[in-house]
Scaffold this motif. Structure first.
Motif, PDB file in Angstrom:
ATOM      1  N   ASN A   1      20.994  51.141   6.588  1.00  0.00           N
ATOM      2  CA  ASN A   1      21.404  49.727   7.102  1.00  0.00           C
ATOM      3  C   ASN A   1      21.433  48.816   5.425  1.00  0.00           C
ATOM      4  O   ASN A   1      21.721  49.429   4.444  1.00  0.00           O
ATOM      5  N   HIS A   2      21.869  47.364   5.252  1.00  0.00           N
ATOM      6  CA  HIS A   2      21.723  46.630   3.766  1.00  0.00           C
ATOM      7  C   HIS A   2      20.900  46.900   2.974  1.00  0.00           C
ATOM      8  O   HIS A   2      21.254  47.252   1.866  1.00  0.00           O
ATOM      9  N   ALA A   3      19.422  47.024   3.487  1.00  0.00           N
ATOM     10  CA  ALA A   3      18.674  47.054   1.984  1.00  0.00           C
ATOM     11  C   ALA A   3      19.004  48.682   2.161  1.00  0.00           C
ATOM     12  O   ALA A   3      18.817  48.692   0.296  1.00  0.00           O
ATOM     13  N   GLN A   4      18.753  49.461   2.152  1.00  0.00           N
ATOM     14  CA  GLN A   4      19.045  51.287   2.176  1.00  0.00           C
ATOM     15  C   GLN A   4      20.736  51.385   1.168  1.00  0.00           C
ATOM     16  O   GLN A   4      20.378  52.323  -0.098  1.00  0.00           O
ATOM     17  N   ALA A   5      21.323  51.101   1.600  1.00  0.00           N
ATOM     18  CA  ALA A   5      22.505  51.051   1.115  1.00  0.00           C
ATOM     19  C   ALA A   5      22.171  49.909  -0.590  1.00  0.00           C
ATOM     20  O   ALA A   5      23.102  50.711  -1.928  1.00  0.00           O
ATOM     21  N   PHE A   6      21.375  49.440  -0.229  1.00  0.00           N
ATOM     22  CA  PHE A   6      21.862  48.556  -2.092  1.00  0.00           C
ATOM     23  C   PHE A   6      20.727  48.863  -2.616  1.00  0.00           C
ATOM     24  O   PHE A   6      22.027  48.710  -3.930  1.00  0.00           O
TER      25      PHE A   6
ATOM     26  N   PRO B   1      33.463  46.510  -7.362  1.00  0.00           N
ATOM     27  CA  PRO B   1      32.206  45.396  -7.046  1.00  0.00           C
ATOM     28  C   PRO B   1      31.461  46.335  -6.469  1.00  0.00           C
ATOM     29  O   PRO B   1      30.872  47.134  -5.600  1.00  0.00           O
ATOM     30  N   MET B   2      29.669  46.206  -6.368  1.00  0.00           N
ATOM     31  CA  MET B   2      28.444  46.471  -5.846  1.00  0.00           C
ATOM     32  C   MET B   2      28.372  46.341  -4.497  1.00  0.00           C
ATOM     33  O   MET B   2      28.214  47.137  -3.778  1.00  0.00           O
ATOM     34  N   GLU B   3      29.289  44.790  -3.969  1.00  0.00           N
ATOM     35  CA  GLU B   3      29.029  44.837  -2.459  1.00  0.00           C
ATOM     36  C   GLU B   3      30.414  45.428  -1.758  1.00  0.00           C
ATOM     37  O   GLU B   3      29.618  45.638  -1.008  1.00  0.00           O
ATOM     38  N   PHE B   4      30.959  46.137  -2.346  1.00  0.00           N
ATOM     39  CA  PHE B   4      31.733  46.941  -2.010  1.00  0.00           C
ATOM     40  C   PHE B   4      31.426  48.136  -1.629  1.00  0.00           C
ATOM     41  O   PHE B   4      31.562  48.912  -0.521  1.00  0.00           O
ATOM     42  N   VAL B   5      30.551  49.233  -3.147  1.00  0.00           N
ATOM     43  CA  VAL B   5      30.219  50.285  -2.912  1.00  0.00           C
ATOM     44  C   VAL B   5      28.901  50.145  -1.472  1.00  0.00           C
ATOM     45  O   VAL B   5      28.696  50.665  -0.768  1.00  0.00           O
ATOM     46  N   VAL B   6      27.887  49.126  -1.356  1.00  0.00           N
ATOM     47  CA  VAL B   6      27.113  48.480  -0.803  1.00  0.00           C
ATOM     48  C   VAL B   6      27.574  48.662   0.750  1.00  0.00           C
ATOM     49  O   VAL B   6      27.625  49.674   1.542  1.00  0.00           O
ATOM     50  N   HIS B   7      28.676  48.312   1.354  1.00  0.00           N
ATOM     51  CA  HIS B   7      30.033  48.146   2.487  1.00  0.00           C
ATOM     52  C   HIS B   7      30.011  49.883   2.709  1.00  0.00           C
ATOM     53  O   HIS B   7      30.202  50.139   3.575  1.00  0.00           O
ATOM     54  N   VAL B   8      30.240  50.143   1.790  1.00  0.00           N
ATOM     55  CA  VAL B   8      30.762  51.285   1.948  1.00  0.00           C
ATOM     56  C   VAL B   8      29.622  52.368   2.134  1.00  0.00           C
ATOM     57  O   VAL B   8      29.881  53.077   3.638  1.00  0.00           O
ATOM     58  N   LEU B   9      28.395  51.896   1.863  1.00  0.00           N
ATOM     59  CA  LEU B   9      26.919  52.881   2.776  1.00  0.00           C
ATOM     60  C   LEU B   9      26.898  52.449   3.589  1.00  0.00           C
ATOM     61  O   LEU B   9      26.544  53.938   4.643  1.00  0.00           O
ATOM     62  N   GLU B  10      26.987  51.083   4.062  1.00  0.00           N
ATOM     63  CA  GLU B  10      27.278  50.577   5.611  1.00  0.00           C
ATOM     64  C   GLU B  10      27.947  51.451   6.612  1.00  0.00           C
ATOM     65  O   GLU B  10      27.066  52.036   7.260  1.00  0.00           O
ATOM     66  N   ARG B  11      29.131  50.870   6.070  1.00  0.00           N
ATOM     67  CA  ARG B  11      30.122  52.127   7.245  1.00  0.00           C
ATOM     68  C   ARG B  11      30.459  53.348   7.464  1.00  0.00           C
ATOM     69  O   ARG B  11      30.556  53.721   8.698  1.00  0.00           O
ATOM     70  N   PHE B  12      29.921  53.820   6.470  1.00  0.00           N
ATOM     71  CA  PHE B  12      30.608  55.753   6.423  1.00  0.00           C
ATOM     72  C   PHE B  12      29.507  56.155   6.429  1.00  0.00           C
ATOM     73  O   PHE B  12      29.522  57.661   7.238  1.00  0.00           O
ATOM     74  N   PHE B  13      28.382  56.001   6.215  1.00  0.00           N
ATOM     75  CA  PHE B  13      26.350  56.595   6.234  1.00  0.00           C
ATOM     76  C   PHE B  13      25.446  55.779   6.692  1.00  0.00           C
ATOM     77  O   PHE B  13      24.833  56.793   6.640  1.00  0.00           O
ATOM     78  N   GLY B  14      26.103  55.382   7.382  1.00  0.00           N
ATOM     79  CA  GLY B  14      24.919  54.190   8.619  1.00  0.00           C
ATOM     80  C   GLY B  14      23.478  53.481   8.014  1.00  0.00           C
ATOM     81  O   GLY B  14      22.612  53.722   8.598  1.00  0.00           O
TER      82      GLY B  14
END
Ligand code: TYC
Length: 121
Positions: A69-74, A54-67
């Motif tokens: 923010n939500h907009a960058q991660a999306f 799921p797209m939201e899971f990938v966004v969460h991974v980028l926020e959690r492990f790569f620091g």
């Protein structure tokens, strides 16, 4: 050329040498060494697209492990989705390996097929 007694090719020393006379008037050559500090290689961490995570899971991974923010991660998630992969960070070998392991473990725990790899820059 003025007559110096030296041949033309011996009028200049290479810049890493100098001609010194010691106490006995003997010539000696001093060679300067510079310690070469090679920087360690860097590694790109890549996130790969798949059809199921799921797209939201990938966004969460980028926020959690790569620091990110939500907009960058999306934004990065959408790049991976559209292009097939993206570089999500550049690190030392040890840090890159840790990121890959963290992402792969987290994806497996949630039963998503998300793939994360690293390659030398
Ligand atoms: N392609 C996935 C989907 O449509 C989303 C996705 C994005 C999956 C990035 C993996 O690295 C990825 N649900």
């Amino acid at each position: 050329m003025p007559e110096t007694g030296k041949s033309e090719t011996m009028t200049h020393w290479p810049e890493f040498m100098s001609d010194k006379k010691d106490d006995d008037g003997e010539s000696e050559v001093v060679v300067k060494t510079r310690p070469k500090t090679k920087r360690p290689p860097l590694y790109k961490v890549l996130l790969l697209n798949d059809d199921y995570t799921p797209m939201e899971f990938v966004v969460h991974v980028l926020e959690r492990f790569f620091g990110m923010n939500h907009a960058q991660a999306f934004e990065i998630m959408l790049t991976v989705h559209k292009k097939g992969l993206a570089v999500v960070g550049v690190f030392s070998h040890e840090i890159a390996e840790t990121k890959v392991t963290q992402v792969m473990d987290f994806a497996r725990q949630h039963q998503h097929p998300l793939q994360c790899t690293m390659e030398r820059e």
